[in-house]
Design an enzyme around this catalytic site. Structure first.
Site, short mmCIF file in Angstrom:
data_model
loop_
_atom_site.label_atom_id
_atom_site.label_comp_id
_atom_site.label_asym_id
_atom_site.label_seq_id
_atom_site.Cartn_x
_atom_site.Cartn_y
_atom_site.Cartn_z
N CYS A 165 34.89 -27.15 -28.49
CA CYS A 165 34.00 -26.46 -27.32
C CYS A 165 34.10 -26.50 -26.21
CB CYS A 165 32.35 -26.98 -28.19
SG CYS A 165 31.39 -26.06 -26.72
N ASP A 202 30.29 -17.38 -19.44
CA ASP A 202 29.69 -18.87 -20.57
C ASP A 202 30.94 -18.76 -20.44
OD1 ASP A 202 29.67 -20.91 -21.47
OD2 ASP A 202 28.47 -19.76 -23.82
N ASN A 203 31.83 -20.52 -20.77
CA ASN A 203 33.07 -20.50 -20.54
C ASN A 203 33.76 -20.21 -19.49
OD1 ASN A 203 32.96 -21.16 -23.29
ND2 ASN A 203 32.62 -19.09 -24.11
N1 MTE Z 1 30.17 -16.30 -31.99
C1 MTE Z 1 28.64 -16.14 -31.97
N2 MTE Z 1 29.03 -14.47 -32.78
N3 MTE Z 1 28.10 -16.47 -31.16
C2 MTE Z 1 28.37 -17.96 -30.92
O1 MTE Z 1 27.09 -18.18 -30.76
N4 MTE Z 1 29.96 -19.76 -30.23
C3 MTE Z 1 31.18 -19.62 -29.94
C4 MTE Z 1 32.13 -19.67 -30.90
N5 MTE Z 1 31.88 -18.20 -31.56
C5 MTE Z 1 29.30 -18.44 -31.21
C6 MTE Z 1 30.34 -17.29 -31.55
C7 MTE Z 1 31.16 -21.24 -29.45
S1 MTE Z 1 30.77 -21.35 -27.71
C8 MTE Z 1 31.76 -21.97 -29.87
S2 MTE Z 1 32.23 -23.46 -29.52
C9 MTE Z 1 32.33 -21.44 -32.15
O2 MTE Z 1 31.89 -20.28 -32.12
C10 MTE Z 1 31.53 -22.83 -32.32
O3 MTE Z 1 32.54 -22.90 -33.64
P1 MTE Z 1 31.59 -22.78 -34.72
O4 MTE Z 1 30.05 -23.10 -34.77
O5 MTE Z 1 31.83 -22.65 -36.59
O6 MTE Z 1 32.14 -24.65 -35.05
#
Ligand code: MTE
Length: 941
Positions: A198, A330-331
């Site tokens: 993350c 984000d990010n």
């Molecule tokens: N995909 C969806 N659809 N919704 C989410 O909230 N979070 C993202 C990503 N993909 C997210 C997502 C983020 S910020 C991260 S760091 C990773 O999923 C985390 O994956 P994990 O929860 O399988 O570790």
């Protein structure tokens, strides 16, 4: 187990072996459909690439399978021993629903209780403790794999998974909607070990320095799994992108306030198989768990986890990048010159493509020694060593080329040994692995020399070296020679924190050493960063050296980058003020108070203060640092400089400050509330009133205790935030719903919850915190506060002056109804005495929809029992959903409405307003037009 070969179809025996070791996951389900039994389709499909993959049916995550034990040992099939691949960890998935998830939309998702929750109950964001994570090994068991969910997990049951569709469209010659079986049979199934990280990993360290916009990840926002699926590049080749396509946009199916989660990749990168982007349905040889994207997700190696879209439903070939809200908001690593508040307010920063994060940066952390680990060096022979251990990773496929350790804060370094477990996969010959029914083939051929995984490092230090050192620090370098920096690059999102990971060593005497990590994940206390901060030292520039090597410690604020510090002092003010002066009569009268050791005069601001004069008077002569910092905006903090009158100095004769004094803990007559002291109350009961309103019952000290709140006054409530903004204190004045005069032993708050929505992405800060509370949690209260009190017998007291009242009107909205209910209740309770004379009472309650009207029955009952029609209650709805039989008004308060449903202005008449600020201001203006005296006859609660 026999080696699997490409030529052989998986034998029935292998499938049975797999299925029986997963018997818990396969029991009690329906019969196979053609969709999940691919054989028929393989035979029909001319494009079928691979005739070796045959998943056991149905392919379901733990919580969708039936189980009766608390922990299910699920074992993915191990690779043949002669391949010398890392062992797959057993998955001890918890089969019971965690109590914290019970009343949330995720109440169907099983989760491992060892994960540390970072954002309260919901949404689920969690990481394993670093020792659990590290000792689990190179491949992280799925149940310890970190989770980052922006909202609720989409509920995908067996039926929905069976029909799951991935729509691929946009600028391509062959737009296609794929089922999972289509994907599996049309494209080559591959497996790769991939580390996801993350972007917020290690953010807590930044949050201690200065609160960022994100919640507090420890160093466990990183995990590694074997992902199985198909290459994105293969799918793109199949749909044939056409001219103009530059970006590949991905969309998940989560239901978030600002639309589904989505982001994009450059098409040129996505087509490049060596970058390893996959559409995956399995993790560690088992179906994806719901938290990780069941039934299908994108996995993008070497980029931040935020690019790996879960619950993947749509891919679009587009000339422009993703327009999804979170793709922009984000990010990002925004410039360090911005404060979090600025970044929140100034939207343009988020749209600058230069600040987007794609690839991971080089990073490392120490797992051993663990936080609070005690090493008794006296038990070890001289010269014996301790193995320092941890992880390191880099982005963009780059290899970690060195990991270095320093025991003297960077004056000298030593090289650590690095283990690249990932290389074991690279070394397996394609034909030796063959086509596995679960894993397909290994994708390492296409991957080439790219590194997608973390590596583990180890470095010996002798007991003597550790005893002589004040700290252990680690830094890693990748093959582009990027090296972790010594100093933190603080940034408003708190992302990509990768300064040297620093562990402090405490010498406990007798050869015993205690190790202290920088922070503990989430709201867990501990870590040298907060400790230094609490001591007034700057955690961003720590000094751990011992004895003569120790340089002067860095004092907080002095060395903090200017952009992060709001100046709350006036440089021309040189006066010093003793504690005696502060607490003197003059100090109290002029409302002197202290913030961060500086003295301010509140007198000139009493009238203007939005919280009313009492909120300043309450802290007169006291240290108000906590409260002030908790509730004021940066702008308000800056204004403080105008009121700066001096610096507090302690003198030997100074008595301790009032907050340190042993003050009596009780209010007048043994009542609960204390005007100057925050007191804890525990949540003992929770009731749901409507979709956005809850009643919270808190216990007082004992069953017979009264609250001690005069009618019409309020209590200050403060809560330490637990989700986004964790640790920060939020504070607001509330009026209890429970009858403050007659209820003993407890108090109820009725809270309208303003959840995040497109217009207010953060929601109501206080109400969101209330929403997170579970029975057993504590909040703090103090009071009473307010400038209005109903004294009874047709008399009110306003700003200390009594006023006779013949008619009283109230205008309220939302939970602003609660102080009004208190007053109306007190007025009508008087009717029980024979000679009662009560004023006429008018209430105009304005809400969006009928469902939003709170306490309607309470008012109706009051009038029925005591009022006999003396309560003139009226409503207005401002929303669109007005019921057909609605007999009251619609729309926002107008002059006409106020004339019709409030008393006419005149002597001994009063109107009290309590609701959202905009409503309060509109009503005030309209009342003044009608002829009410704003100064004397209008009270804003
Ligand atoms: N995909 C969806 N659809 N919704 C989410 O909230 N979070 C993202 C990503 N993909 C997210 C997502 C983020 S910020 C991260 S760091 C990773 O999923 C985390 O994956 P994990 O929860 O399988 O570790």
């Amino acid at each position: 187990m026999a080696t699997l070969t490409a030529s052989k179809k998986p034998s029935q025996a292998i499938l049975e072996e797999y299925c029986s070791s997963n018997s818990n996951t396969t029991s009690g389900t329906t019969s196979p459909s053609s969709l999940e039994s691919p054989t028929a389709e393989i035979d029909k499909d001319p494009l079928a690439q691979q005739k070796g993959v045959q998943l056991p049916y149905p392919f379901l995550p733990t919580c969708l399978a039936k189980h009766d034990s608390h922990f299910i040992e699920r074992r993915a099939r191990q690779f043949p021993a002669d391949l010398k691949l890392p062992l797959l960890p057993p998955e001890s998935a918890c089969a019971v629903i965690d109590a914290q998830d019970k009343d949330t939309p995720d109440s169907w998702v099983t989760r491992d209780s060892r994960l540390v929750r970072l954002t309260g109950k919901h949404p689920f964001n969690a990481e394993a403790r670093i020792r659990d994570l590290y000792t689990a090994g190179f491949i992280t068991p799925t149940n310890l794999f970190f989770v980052r969910n922006h909202g609720a997990v989409p509920k995908v049951d067996f039926e929905r998974a069976e029909k799951w569709e991935l729509k691929v469209h946009g600028l391509c010659a062959n737009p296609t909607t794929f089922t999972l079986a289509n994907l599996r049979t049309r494209f080559r199934v591959v497996t790769l070990p991939i580390t996801l990280v993350c972007a917020g990993n290690r953010r807590k360290e930044q949050n201690v320095v200065a609160k960022s916009l994100g919640f507090s990840w420890g160093a466990g926002g990183v995990s590694t799994a074997l992902f199985t699926g198909v290459y994105l590049a293969d799918l793109l080749e199949y749909v044939r992108p056409t001219k103009g396509a530059k970006h590949v946009v991905f969309e998940g199916s989560d239901d978030l306030p600002n639309g589904p989660y989505g982001t994009s990749q450059l098409l040129s990168w996505a087509r490049n198989k060596s970058k390893g982007m996959m559409l995956a349905w399995a993790m560690n040889g088992l179906p994806l768990e719901p938290d990780h994207g069941f039934p299908l997700r994108l996995v993008v190696p070497s980029q931040i986890g935020g690019r790996s879209v879960k619950w993947l439903a749509r891919i679009e070939l587009s000339p422009i990048e993703s327009q999804h809200h979170l793709h922009f908001h984000d990010n990002k690593v925004l410039p360090t010159t911005l404060t979090a508040e600025q970044a929140r307010a100034e939207k343009h920063w988020w749209y600058d493509p230069r600040y987007l994060i794609r690839e991971l940066s080089v990073n490392s952390a120490i797992a051993y020694p663990n936080h609070d680990e005690i090493l008794d060096t006296s038990l070890h022979a001289p010269g014996s060593t301790y193995a320092l251990r941890g992880y390191a990773y880099a982005g963009g496929g780059r290899r970690i080329t060195r990991v270095e350790i320093t025991l003297d804060e960077g004056s000298s370094w030593r090289l650590a040994q690095i283990t690249y477990f990932e290389d074991a996969f690279r070394e397996v010959e394609e034909e030796d692995f063959g086509v596995d029914p679960i894993y397909g083939v290994l994708g390492t051929n296409e991957q080439g020399e790219n590194c997608f995984c973390w590596s583990f490092w180890e470095c010996e230090a002798t007991m003597e070296e550790l005893k002589g050192a004040g700290s252990i620090m680690v830094r890693a370098m990748d093959e582009s020679l990027a090296v972790q920096p010594r100093d933190m690059y603080w940034n408003p999102t708190g992302m990509m924190n990768n300064w040297w990971f620093k562990v402090c060593i405490h010498d406990l005497g007798d050869g015993q050493l205690r190790f202290e990590h920088p922070t503990m994940a989430g709201t867990q206390p501990g870590g040298w960063m907060q400790r230094l901060k609490d001591q007034g030292l700057d955690p961003a520039y720590p000094r751990f050296a011992k004895g003569e090597d120790a340089k002067a410690p860095t004092v907080l604020e002095v060395s903090r980058p200017a952009a992060l510090t709001i100046v709350m002092t006036n440089p021309d003010v040189k006066r010093t003020i003793s504690r005696e002066e502060l607490e003197s009569q003059e100090g109290k009268e002029k409302a002197w108070f202290v913030v961060n050791g500086e003295v301010y005069e509140g007198l000139g601001f009493l009238e203007k203060h939005p919280g009313g004069a009492p909120s300043i008077q309450l802290v007169a002569g006291e240290d108000a640092t906590d409260d002030f910092l908790a509730i004021h905006s940066p702008a308000a903090k800056q204004q403080l400089a105008d009121f700066h009158i001096g610096t507090l100095v302690s003198s030997p004769s100074s008595p301790p400050s009032t907050s340190e004094k042993e003050t009596d803990d009780l209010g007048p007559g043994g009542t609960f509330l204390h005007a100057k002291k925050w007191k804890k109350i525990e949540l003992i009961k929770l009731g749901v009133v409507s979709h956005n309103a809850k009643i919270f019952r808190f216990a007082l000290d004992h069953d017979e205790q009264a609250l001690g709140l005069p009618t019409g006054m309020h209590v200050y409530v403060r809560i330490r935030r637990r989700g986004e903004g964790e640790g920060e204190i939020v504070q607001r004045a509330y009026t209890p719903l429970s009858d403050a005069q007659n209820t003993k032993g407890f108090l109820d708050f009725l809270i309208k919850i303003y959840r995040p929505c497109p217009e207010f992405p953060l929601g109501g800060r206080m109400s969101v915190e209330f929403d997170r509370l579970v029975v057993g949690d504590e909040i703090e209260v103090k009071g009473p506060v307010g400038h209005f009190e109903w004294l009874g017998h047709r008399t009110a007291q306003i700003h200390g002056h009594s006023m006779p009242i013949d008619e009283i009107g109230f205008v309220c909205g939302g939970s602003g109804v609660t102080p009004i209910l208190q007053v109306v209740r007190a007025i009508f309770n008087e009717t029980s005495s024979e000679d009662a004379e009560i004023p006429d009472v008018w209430v105009l309650d304005v809400n969006r929809n009928v469902d939003d009207i709170l306490c309607r029955e309470d008012f109706e009952r009051l009038d029925e029992v005591h009022g006999s029609g003396r309560l003139k209650m009226h409503h207005s709805l401002t929303g669109k959903d007005v019921p057909n039989d609605w007999k009251y008004s619609t729309g926002r308060p107008s002059e006409e409405m106020l004339r019709a449903h409030l008393p006419a202005p005149g002597e001994n008449k009063l109107v009290c307003i309590c609701g959202p600020t905009t409503m309060e201001q509109t009503v005030k203006t309209l009342l003044s037009k009608i002829g009410w005296d704003l100064e004397k006859q209008i009270v804003l609660f």
